[in-house]
Design a protein around this motif. Structure first.
Motif, short mmCIF file in Angstrom:
data_model
loop_
_atom_site.label_atom_id
_atom_site.label_comp_id
_atom_site.label_asym_id
_atom_site.label_seq_id
_atom_site.Cartn_x
_atom_site.Cartn_y
_atom_site.Cartn_z
N LYS A 184 44.66 29.42 37.90
CA LYS A 184 43.84 28.90 36.80
C LYS A 184 42.78 27.94 37.32
CE LYS A 184 43.91 27.04 32.22
NZ LYS A 184 44.63 26.89 31.00
N ALA A 185 43.13 27.14 38.32
CA ALA A 185 42.14 26.23 38.91
C ALA A 185 41.00 27.02 39.55
CB ALA A 185 42.81 25.32 39.93
N ALA A 186 41.35 28.12 40.22
CA ALA A 186 40.31 28.98 40.82
C ALA A 186 39.44 29.59 39.73
CB ALA A 186 40.96 30.07 41.67
N ALA A 187 40.06 30.00 38.63
CA ALA A 187 39.31 30.58 37.51
C ALA A 187 38.34 29.56 36.92
CB ALA A 187 40.27 31.09 36.44
N GLN A 188 38.80 28.32 36.76
CA GLN A 188 37.93 27.29 36.20
C GLN A 188 36.78 26.96 37.16
OE1 GLN A 188 40.82 24.26 35.34
NE2 GLN A 188 41.18 25.03 33.27
N GLN A 189 37.05 26.98 38.44
CA GLN A 189 35.98 26.72 39.41
C GLN A 189 34.97 27.86 39.43
OE1 GLN A 189 37.37 25.43 43.24
NE2 GLN A 189 38.85 24.02 42.32
N ILE A 244 39.85 35.04 46.36
CA ILE A 244 41.13 35.27 47.05
C ILE A 244 42.24 34.50 46.34
CG2 ILE A 244 42.38 34.81 49.19
CD1 ILE A 244 39.73 35.42 50.67
N LEU A 245 41.95 33.26 45.95
CA LEU A 245 42.95 32.48 45.21
C LEU A 245 43.24 33.10 43.85
CD1 LEU A 245 42.01 28.76 45.93
CD2 LEU A 245 44.11 29.95 46.58
N LEU A 246 42.23 33.65 43.22
CA LEU A 246 42.41 34.31 41.93
C LEU A 246 43.38 35.48 42.07
CD1 LEU A 246 41.02 33.94 39.09
CD2 LEU A 246 39.61 35.89 39.71
N ASP A 247 43.31 36.15 43.20
CA ASP A 247 44.13 37.33 43.43
C ASP A 247 45.50 36.99 44.01
OD1 ASP A 247 44.84 40.02 43.61
OD2 ASP A 247 43.91 40.26 45.57
N THR A 248 45.54 36.07 44.97
CA THR A 248 46.79 35.85 45.71
C THR A 248 47.32 34.44 45.59
OG1 THR A 248 45.57 35.28 47.72
CG2 THR A 248 46.17 37.61 47.41
N GLY A 249 46.85 33.68 44.62
CA GLY A 249 47.36 32.32 44.44
C GLY A 249 48.86 32.31 44.24
N ILE A 267 45.80 38.12 34.45
CA ILE A 267 45.77 36.91 33.61
C ILE A 267 44.75 35.92 34.16
CG2 ILE A 267 47.10 34.87 32.91
CD1 ILE A 267 49.51 36.70 32.62
N ALA A 268 44.77 35.71 35.47
CA ALA A 268 43.83 34.77 36.09
C ALA A 268 42.40 35.26 35.93
CB ALA A 268 44.18 34.59 37.57
N ALA A 269 42.19 36.57 36.02
CA ALA A 269 40.84 37.11 35.83
C ALA A 269 40.37 36.90 34.39
CB ALA A 269 40.82 38.59 36.19
N GLY A 270 41.27 37.04 33.44
CA GLY A 270 40.93 36.75 32.05
C GLY A 270 40.56 35.29 31.85
N GLN A 271 41.29 34.41 32.52
CA GLN A 271 40.97 32.98 32.45
C GLN A 271 39.62 32.71 33.11
OE1 GLN A 271 44.50 31.48 34.35
NE2 GLN A 271 45.58 31.20 32.39
N ALA A 272 39.31 33.45 34.16
CA ALA A 272 38.02 33.29 34.82
C ALA A 272 36.88 33.72 33.90
CB ALA A 272 37.98 34.09 36.13
N VAL A 273 37.07 34.83 33.19
CA VAL A 273 36.05 35.28 32.24
C VAL A 273 35.86 34.22 31.16
CG1 VAL A 273 35.51 37.00 30.47
CG2 VAL A 273 36.39 37.73 32.68
N GLU A 274 36.96 33.66 30.67
CA GLU A 274 36.87 32.61 29.66
C GLU A 274 36.09 31.41 30.18
OE1 GLU A 274 39.83 29.79 26.95
OE2 GLU A 274 40.66 30.99 28.59
N ALA A 275 36.39 30.98 31.40
CA ALA A 275 35.70 29.82 31.98
C ALA A 275 34.22 30.12 32.21
CB ALA A 275 36.37 29.42 33.29
N ILE A 276 33.92 31.34 32.63
CA ILE A 276 32.53 31.73 32.87
C ILE A 276 31.75 31.72 31.56
CG2 ILE A 276 31.06 33.68 33.52
CD1 ILE A 276 33.21 34.35 35.67
N VAL A 277 32.33 32.31 30.53
CA VAL A 277 31.64 32.39 29.23
C VAL A 277 31.42 31.00 28.64
CG1 VAL A 277 31.90 33.23 26.86
CG2 VAL A 277 32.39 34.74 28.77
N LYS A 278 32.38 30.11 28.83
CA LYS A 278 32.22 28.75 28.30
C LYS A 278 31.08 28.01 28.99
CE LYS A 278 36.86 27.76 26.65
NZ LYS A 278 38.09 26.97 26.88
N ASN A 279 30.78 28.37 30.22
CA ASN A 279 29.76 27.67 30.98
C ASN A 279 28.41 28.37 31.02
OD1 ASN A 279 31.24 25.34 31.83
ND2 ASN A 279 32.43 26.70 33.13
N VAL A 280 28.28 29.47 30.30
CA VAL A 280 26.98 30.14 30.24
C VAL A 280 26.06 29.28 29.38
CG1 VAL A 280 25.78 32.18 29.35
CG2 VAL A 280 27.94 32.44 30.55
N LYS A 316 27.48 27.37 35.94
CA LYS A 316 26.66 26.21 35.59
C LYS A 316 25.58 25.98 36.64
CE LYS A 316 29.64 23.09 32.99
NZ LYS A 316 30.36 21.83 33.05
N LEU A 317 25.97 26.13 37.90
CA LEU A 317 25.02 25.87 38.99
C LEU A 317 24.07 27.04 39.22
CD1 LEU A 317 27.55 24.25 41.48
CD2 LEU A 317 25.90 23.08 40.01
#
Length: 187
Positions: free
Chosen positions: A23-28, A11-16, A60-73, A34-35
């Motif tokens: 970006k904080a939601a994407a990083q989380q 929801i934050l990713l969409d309506t922040g 943009i936030a979704a792209g940042q989320a993909v980046e954060a997800i890939v970094k933590n795989v 990781k977990l």
């Protein structure tokens, strides 16, 4: 109905309200991988919806989320298979439970006799459309075949954009009669 933490992140990713919040939601979301690395596909499929959003900031936030997800795989380290000597046989290869194709056991005659045909079409869509209601005027039949062919090829939309599709094939191309087929076969 209770909303989970993961749902709140989406929801934050969409309506922040600010890009920093998104970006904080994407990083989380990246930390979730990781977990729970086994949930990677589910997480990416949910992010994909936001990548297709009409809102620019959400994309943009979704792209940042993909980046954060890939970094933590976690890194994938498959165990390498040991190579064997050319003369030695592996007990696994000789077992009948393996489904691997081996050239020395390949039987082309059996394949041709029992194998399935790998065609993408049975050819029914290329058959001449006969009308069972009675004898049709040849010009009307050709006009119907032209219309059917244009529809199947997607050319019926050409007139909407100003494209002339009448010159792509002529009436002789569409005329099917047994006499014209026998003339082609004799040549």
């Amino acid at each position: 109905m209770a909303v989970s933490r993961l749902d709140r992140l989406f929801i934050l990713l969409d309506t922040g309200t600010t890009p920093v919040t998104r970006k904080a939601a994407a990083q989380q979301l990246g930390e979730v991988v990781k977990l729970h690395p086994h949930e990677l596909n589910n997480l990416l499929s949910k992010v994909l919806v936001y990548l297709r959003s009409t809102n620019w900031d959400t994309r943009i936030a979704a792209g940042q989320a993909v980046e954060a997800i890939v970094k933590n795989v976690p890194e994938w380290n498959p165990t390498p298979r040991s190579k064997q000597e050319p003369g030695s046989e592996s007990p696994v290869e000789d077992s009948p439970s393996t489904d691997r194709l081996r050239f020395d056991r390949f039987d082309i005659c059996r394949l041709l006799k029992h194998g399935a045909s790998l065609l993408g079409s049975a050819g029914a869509e290329f058959e001449v459309q006969d009308d069972k209601s009675g004898e049709i005027d040849p010009k009307e039949r050709i006009a119907r075949q032209r219309k059917l062919l244009q529809k199947k090829l997607g050319l019926d939309m050409g007139a909407a954009i100003g494209m002339n599709t009448e010159d792509l094939f002529n009436d002789e191309d569409l005329d099917y009669s047994p006499s014209s087929v026998s003339l082609v076969n004799k040549q």
